[in-house]
Design a protein around this motif. Structure first.
Motif, PDB file in Angstrom:
ATOM      1  N   MET A   1       0.845  -1.189   0.000  1.00  0.00           N
ATOM      2  CA  MET A   1       0.000   0.000   0.000  1.00  0.00           C
ATOM      3  C   MET A   1       0.884   1.244   0.000  1.00  0.00           C
ATOM      4  SD  MET A   1      -3.318   0.779   2.276  1.00  0.00           S
ATOM      5  CE  MET A   1      -2.541   1.162   3.805  1.00  0.00           C
ATOM      6  N   VAL A   2       0.485   2.254  -0.720  1.00  0.00           N
ATOM      7  CA  VAL A   2       1.296   3.464  -0.800  1.00  0.00           C
ATOM      8  C   VAL A   2       0.531   4.670  -0.254  1.00  0.00           C
ATOM      9  CG1 VAL A   2       2.438   2.572  -2.879  1.00  0.00           C
ATOM     10  CG2 VAL A   2       0.550   4.188  -3.130  1.00  0.00           C
TER      11      VAL A   2
ATOM     12  N   ARG B   1      -0.445   6.117   2.429  1.00  0.00           N
ATOM     13  CA  ARG B   1      -1.528   6.193   3.428  1.00  0.00           C
ATOM     14  C   ARG B   1      -1.007   6.082   4.856  1.00  0.00           C
ATOM     15  NH1 ARG B   1      -4.945   8.718   0.292  1.00  0.00           N
ATOM     16  NH2 ARG B   1      -6.181   7.434  -1.140  1.00  0.00           N
TER      17      ARG B   1
ATOM     18  N   PRO C   1     -15.537   6.559  -5.127  1.00  0.00           N
ATOM     19  CA  PRO C   1     -15.274   5.184  -5.565  1.00  0.00           C
ATOM     20  C   PRO C   1     -13.827   5.009  -6.019  1.00  0.00           C
ATOM     21  CG  PRO C   1     -17.319   5.989  -6.535  1.00  0.00           C
ATOM     22  CD  PRO C   1     -16.688   7.148  -5.827  1.00  0.00           C
ATOM     23  N   GLY C   2     -13.208   3.911  -5.620  1.00  0.00           N
ATOM     24  CA  GLY C   2     -11.866   3.590  -6.100  1.00  0.00           C
ATOM     25  C   GLY C   2     -10.736   4.326  -5.408  1.00  0.00           C
ATOM     26  N   ILE C   3     -11.037   5.082  -4.377  1.00  0.00           N
ATOM     27  CA  ILE C   3     -10.009   5.906  -3.729  1.00  0.00           C
ATOM     28  C   ILE C   3      -9.143   5.093  -2.764  1.00  0.00           C
ATOM     29  CG2 ILE C   3     -11.366   6.692  -1.734  1.00  0.00           C
ATOM     30  CD1 ILE C   3      -9.201   8.969  -3.944  1.00  0.00           C
ATOM     31  N   GLY C   4      -9.668   3.932  -2.320  1.00  0.00           N
ATOM     32  CA  GLY C   4      -8.846   3.075  -1.460  1.00  0.00           C
ATOM     33  C   GLY C   4      -9.414   2.830  -0.068  1.00  0.00           C
ATOM     34  N   LYS C   5     -10.724   2.977   0.104  1.00  0.00           N
ATOM     35  CA  LYS C   5     -11.340   2.756   1.423  1.00  0.00           C
ATOM     36  C   LYS C   5     -11.204   1.292   1.848  1.00  0.00           C
ATOM     37  CE  LYS C   5     -15.287   4.152  -0.291  1.00  0.00           C
ATOM     38  NZ  LYS C   5     -14.824   4.565  -1.638  1.00  0.00           N
ATOM     39  N   THR C   6     -11.642   0.403   0.955  1.00  0.00           N
ATOM     40  CA  THR C   6     -11.588  -1.019   1.265  1.00  0.00           C
ATOM     41  C   THR C   6     -10.149  -1.446   1.541  1.00  0.00           C
ATOM     42  OG1 THR C   6     -13.529  -1.437  -0.087  1.00  0.00           O
ATOM     43  CG2 THR C   6     -12.102  -3.319   0.330  1.00  0.00           C
ATOM     44  N   ARG C   7      -9.257  -0.953   0.711  1.00  0.00           N
ATOM     45  CA  ARG C   7      -7.851  -1.337   0.857  1.00  0.00           C
ATOM     46  C   ARG C   7      -7.292  -0.916   2.203  1.00  0.00           C
ATOM     47  NH1 ARG C   7      -3.494  -2.692  -2.387  1.00  0.00           N
ATOM     48  NH2 ARG C   7      -1.886  -3.228  -0.886  1.00  0.00           N
TER      49      ARG C   7
ATOM     50  N   ASP D   1     -18.762  -0.532   2.532  1.00  0.00           N
ATOM     51  CA  ASP D   1     -19.840  -0.171   1.612  1.00  0.00           C
ATOM     52  C   ASP D   1     -21.136   0.105   2.376  1.00  0.00           C
ATOM     53  OD1 ASP D   1     -18.403  -0.160  -0.800  1.00  0.00           O
ATOM     54  OD2 ASP D   1     -18.450  -2.337  -0.895  1.00  0.00           O
TER      55      ASP D   1
ATOM     56  N   ARG E   1     -18.973   5.355   0.412  1.00  0.00           N
ATOM     57  CA  ARG E   1     -18.765   6.356  -0.644  1.00  0.00           C
ATOM     58  C   ARG E   1     -19.510   7.617  -0.251  1.00  0.00           C
ATOM     59  NH1 ARG E   1     -20.109   2.814  -6.091  1.00  0.00           N
ATOM     60  NH2 ARG E   1     -18.260   1.478  -5.985  1.00  0.00           N
TER      61      ARG E   1
ATOM     62  N   LEU F   1       2.906   3.534  -6.788  1.00  0.00           N
ATOM     63  CA  LEU F   1       1.850   2.567  -7.103  1.00  0.00           C
ATOM     64  C   LEU F   1       2.093   1.938  -8.480  1.00  0.00           C
ATOM     65  CD1 LEU F   1      -0.764   1.141  -6.451  1.00  0.00           C
ATOM     66  CD2 LEU F   1      -2.027   3.190  -7.090  1.00  0.00           C
TER      67      LEU F   1
ATOM     68  N   PRO G   1      -6.501   5.672  -7.047  1.00  0.00           N
ATOM     69  CA  PRO G   1      -5.725   4.440  -7.206  1.00  0.00           C
ATOM     70  C   PRO G   1      -6.355   3.412  -8.153  1.00  0.00           C
ATOM     71  CG  PRO G   1      -5.706   5.100  -4.920  1.00  0.00           C
ATOM     72  CD  PRO G   1      -6.668   6.026  -5.618  1.00  0.00           C
TER      73      PRO G   1
ATOM     74  N   GLU H   1      -4.428   1.942 -11.427  1.00  0.00           N
ATOM     75  CA  GLU H   1      -4.203   0.505 -11.643  1.00  0.00           C
ATOM     76  C   GLU H   1      -4.721   0.046 -12.994  1.00  0.00           C
ATOM     77  OE1 GLU H   1      -4.317  -1.756  -7.325  1.00  0.00           O
ATOM     78  OE2 GLU H   1      -6.028  -1.921  -8.659  1.00  0.00           O
TER      79      GLU H   1
ATOM     80  N   HIS I   1     -13.156  -5.356  -9.064  1.00  0.00           N
ATOM     81  CA  HIS I   1     -13.707  -4.119  -8.512  1.00  0.00           C
ATOM     82  C   HIS I   1     -15.124  -3.934  -9.022  1.00  0.00           C
ATOM     83  CE1 HIS I   1     -13.936  -0.012  -7.068  1.00  0.00           C
ATOM     84  NE2 HIS I   1     -12.938  -0.361  -6.276  1.00  0.00           N
TER      85      HIS I   1
HETATM   86  N1  LIG Z   1      -2.931   3.367  -1.008  1.00  0.00           N
HETATM   87  C1  LIG Z   1      -2.985   2.395  -1.923  1.00  0.00           C
HETATM   88  N2  LIG Z   1      -1.882   1.726  -2.280  1.00  0.00           N
HETATM   89  C2  LIG Z   1      -1.929   0.741  -3.213  1.00  0.00           C
HETATM   90  N3  LIG Z   1      -3.053   0.348  -3.839  1.00  0.00           N
HETATM   91  C3  LIG Z   1      -4.192   0.980  -3.521  1.00  0.00           C
HETATM   92  C4  LIG Z   1      -4.233   2.030  -2.546  1.00  0.00           C
HETATM   93  N4  LIG Z   1      -5.490   2.472  -2.435  1.00  0.00           N
HETATM   94  C5  LIG Z   1      -6.216   1.725  -3.280  1.00  0.00           C
HETATM   95  N5  LIG Z   1      -5.452   0.833  -3.933  1.00  0.00           N
HETATM   96  C6  LIG Z   1      -5.936  -0.130  -4.936  1.00  0.00           C
HETATM   97  O1  LIG Z   1      -6.872   0.551  -5.775  1.00  0.00           O
HETATM   98  C7  LIG Z   1      -8.017  -0.263  -6.031  1.00  0.00           C
HETATM   99  C8  LIG Z   1      -9.267   0.442  -5.536  1.00  0.00           C
HETATM  100  O2  LIG Z   1      -9.215   0.553  -4.119  1.00  0.00           O
HETATM  101  P1  LIG Z   1     -10.464   0.170  -3.189  1.00  0.00           P
HETATM  102  O3  LIG Z   1     -11.170  -0.992  -3.733  1.00  0.00           O
HETATM  103  O4  LIG Z   1      -9.952   0.089  -1.801  1.00  0.00           O
HETATM  104  O5  LIG Z   1     -11.367   1.459  -3.386  1.00  0.00           O
HETATM  105  P2  LIG Z   1     -12.705   1.852  -2.630  1.00  0.00           P
HETATM  106  O6  LIG Z   1     -12.524   3.229  -2.132  1.00  0.00           O
HETATM  107  O7  LIG Z   1     -13.043   0.815  -1.633  1.00  0.00           O
HETATM  108  O8  LIG Z   1     -13.745   1.865  -3.826  1.00  0.00           O
HETATM  109  P3  LIG Z   1     -15.338   1.585  -3.808  1.00  0.00           P
HETATM  110  O9  LIG Z   1     -15.997   2.810  -3.299  1.00  0.00           O
HETATM  111  O10 LIG Z   1     -15.665   1.366  -5.237  1.00  0.00           O
HETATM  112  O11 LIG Z   1     -15.564   0.389  -2.947  1.00  0.00           O
HETATM  113  C9  LIG Z   1      -7.762  -1.583  -5.337  1.00  0.00           C
HETATM  114  O12 LIG Z   1      -7.247  -2.509  -6.277  1.00  0.00           O
HETATM  115  C10 LIG Z   1      -6.733  -1.240  -4.284  1.00  0.00           C
HETATM  116  O13 LIG Z   1      -5.933  -2.355  -3.949  1.00  0.00           O
END
Ligand SMILES: Nc1ncnc2c1ncn2[C@@H]1O[C@H](COP(=O)(O)OP(=O)(O)OP(=O)(O)O)[C@@H](O)[C@H]1O
Ligand SMILES: [Mg+2]
Length: 451
Positions: A15-16, A18, A46-52, A153, A184, A223, A251, A255, A369
């Motif tokens: 992870m980067v 954060r 969406p896709g910003i990295g919350k789940t990660r 979510d 989100r 990343l 992120p 990707e 995703h």
């Molecule tokens: N800080 C990070 N470093 C490396 N990879 C990241 C980072 N943040 C997110 N990613 C990667 O980017 C992708 C999207 O991240 P993630 O699924 O966590 O987004 P999200 O905010 O949960 O989106 P959603 O709202 O759609 O659920 C994933 O493949 C995740 O592994």
């Protein structure tokens, strides 16, 4: 033995960018452990990295906390669905104090039930009683070691699931419970239950807020490096800038762009540096939709069709069902379907799901995703969409397990979208009955109105 996390769609890259947010989460955990129940709100687009971020945090506490991982889905609506499946998952592992807590809370039947016998009458009172019992369960577990409840979510959480969070936050002082809500903030209804919960939480308990921002050029370069391969390589500045210019620090977008450029042969490595192969020919799609579409188009046509069956079915889809539907509408053999799914797997469009320790569990897949699924369903034409819904409904009716939670509701939904109104009504009515028995009066009214 693997842990009771749901294996989610994220690639095992480091992870980067954060560090601060991780420190913030740790501080919130310390507060919960030493003072009182605490909630952390992890929000962002969406896709910003919350789940990660949440997953990394949970992983780092798998040995010193009991982790209850609830995930909400836009298409799974039955009440307490997120909590019920989280508890079902964890009951397969022996968390410290589990048996005693379970006995005390008298929840065995709710956890074992596949959607029908959790409680037995149709009133708000029964929902409240189930929520009470889950609260007792989690508070008792917290006497053995801290409890972390993660609800990802949460913009899709059922009202009773959110009500439970509210109860947990009212735990007596010194109850070490940390609740993490990921959502989100772009999709949240200002008058909805989640917003209300957030407002009240500020008044009544300890709230920490982590609003995830887009990552800067430095983070983006790290990343990109991690995606292409090890840190042993550097990323040429123009390449990083070209990607960052379109992805703007999201992120998921970064990707997908890197994978797209790599797959389409637009990148080359010179010594230890990755760069753009041929500037004149490079095609950088300017939206997430565009880049995901390009990646999907690179699959064989058959694989695209097979994936669209999965997309219409849900965020995760069982292999058996896809094989069955593909046979009905494309006359594909199981071997062909397996090869098509492998194609998608090798391009990181889907991941295989490991369904806990149960070896008999069937194989299923998840989209890497949500947005990949969204693009697939959005781009389907209306006729094919209808055919897919109808075929899925028929396959479910023939081979599905009526005891699964949400079975009738799913059939009502797919028959409804397949425009088989008679059968849709029939299942909608049963879904209404079943939810009513669960005490799920919130949902029951919606199914009945469809019928
Ligand atoms: N800080 C990070 N470093 C490396 N990879 C990241 C980072 N943040 C997110 N990613 C990667 O980017 C992708 C999207 O991240 P993630 O699924 O966590 O987004 P999200 O905010 O949960 O989106 P959603 O709202 O759609 O659920 C994933 O493949 C995740 O592994
Ligand atoms: Mg997420």
């Amino acid at each position: 033995m693997s842990r009771p996390f749901e294996q989610r769609a994220h690639r095992a890259l480091s992870m980067v960018a954060r560090d601060q947010e991780q420190a913030h989460l740790s501080a919130a955990f310390d507060h919960a452990r030493n003072e009182q129940a605490t909630v952390v709100l992890v929000s962002g687009e969406p896709g910003i990295g919350k789940t990660r971020l949440i997953q990394e945090f949970l992983k780092s506490h798998q040995d010193d906390a009991t982790i209850i991982e609830a995930v909400c889905y836009s298409d799974i609506v039955h009440p307490l669905a997120a909590m019920q499946s989280a508890l079902q998952r964890i009951s397969e592992f022996s968390a410290p104090g589990w048996d005693e807590a379970l006995g005390q809370a008298q929840l065995s039947s709710f956890i074992r039930s596949r959607g029908d016998s959790g409680t037995n009458a149709d009133s708000a009172e029964d929902v409240r009683r189930t929520i009470d019992r889950i609260t007792v369960l989690l508070q008792t577990l917290a006497e053995s070691q801290p409890v972390i409840v993660s609800m990802d979510d949460a913009q899709w959480a059922s009202e009773p699931d959110l009500e439970l969070v509210r109860y947990l936050l009212r735990s007596p002082r010194d109850t070490p419970i940390l609740v993490i809500l990921g959502y989100r903030d772009t999709d949240i209804d200002p008058r909805g239950a989640l917003q209300q919960l957030i407002r009240d939480a500020y008044r009544e308990s300890t709230v920490e807020r982590i609003a995830l921002k887009r990552i800067g050029e430095h983070g983006a370069r790290q990343l990109i490096g991690a995606i292409l391969d090890s840190a042993a390589h550097t990323i040429a500045r123009p390449l990083a800038q070209a990607i960052q210019q379109e992805a703007e620090g999201v992120p998921f977008f970064i990707e997908e762009l890197v994978l797209h450029l790599h797959e389409s042969g637009s990148l080359r490595r010179e010594g230890k540096t990755w760069m753009i192969a041929n500037k004149a020919e490079i095609d950088i799609p300017q939206s997430i939709h565009g880049v995901v579409t390009s990646r999907l188009m690179a699959l064989s046509e058959e694989a695209q069709k097979t994936l669209s069956i999965g997309a219409v079915y849900g965020r995760t889809f069982p292999l058996d069902l896809i094989v069955d539907v593909a046979q009905r509408i494309e006359s594909s053999s199981p071997e062909e379907v397996a090869a098509q799914l492998d194609e998608a797997l090798s391009r990181s469009l889907i991941v295989e799901n490991h369904a806990g320790p149960d070896v008999r569990a069937q194989i299923s897949y998840a989209f890497a995703h949500d947005q990949i699924r969204e693009v697939l369903t959005r781009d389907l034409n209306a006729i094919r969409r209808r055919i897919l819904h109808q075929a899925i409904a028929e396959a479910l009716e023939e081979h599905g397990n009526p005891a699964e939670p949400g079975y009738d509701a799913a059939l009502a939904y797919h028959f409804g979208n397949g425009e088989d109104i008679a059968r849709a009504s029939q299942f909608a009515e049963r879904a209404g009955d079943q939810d009513a028995r669960l005490g799920a009066f919130f949902q029951a009214s919606t199914h009945y109105s469809t019928a």
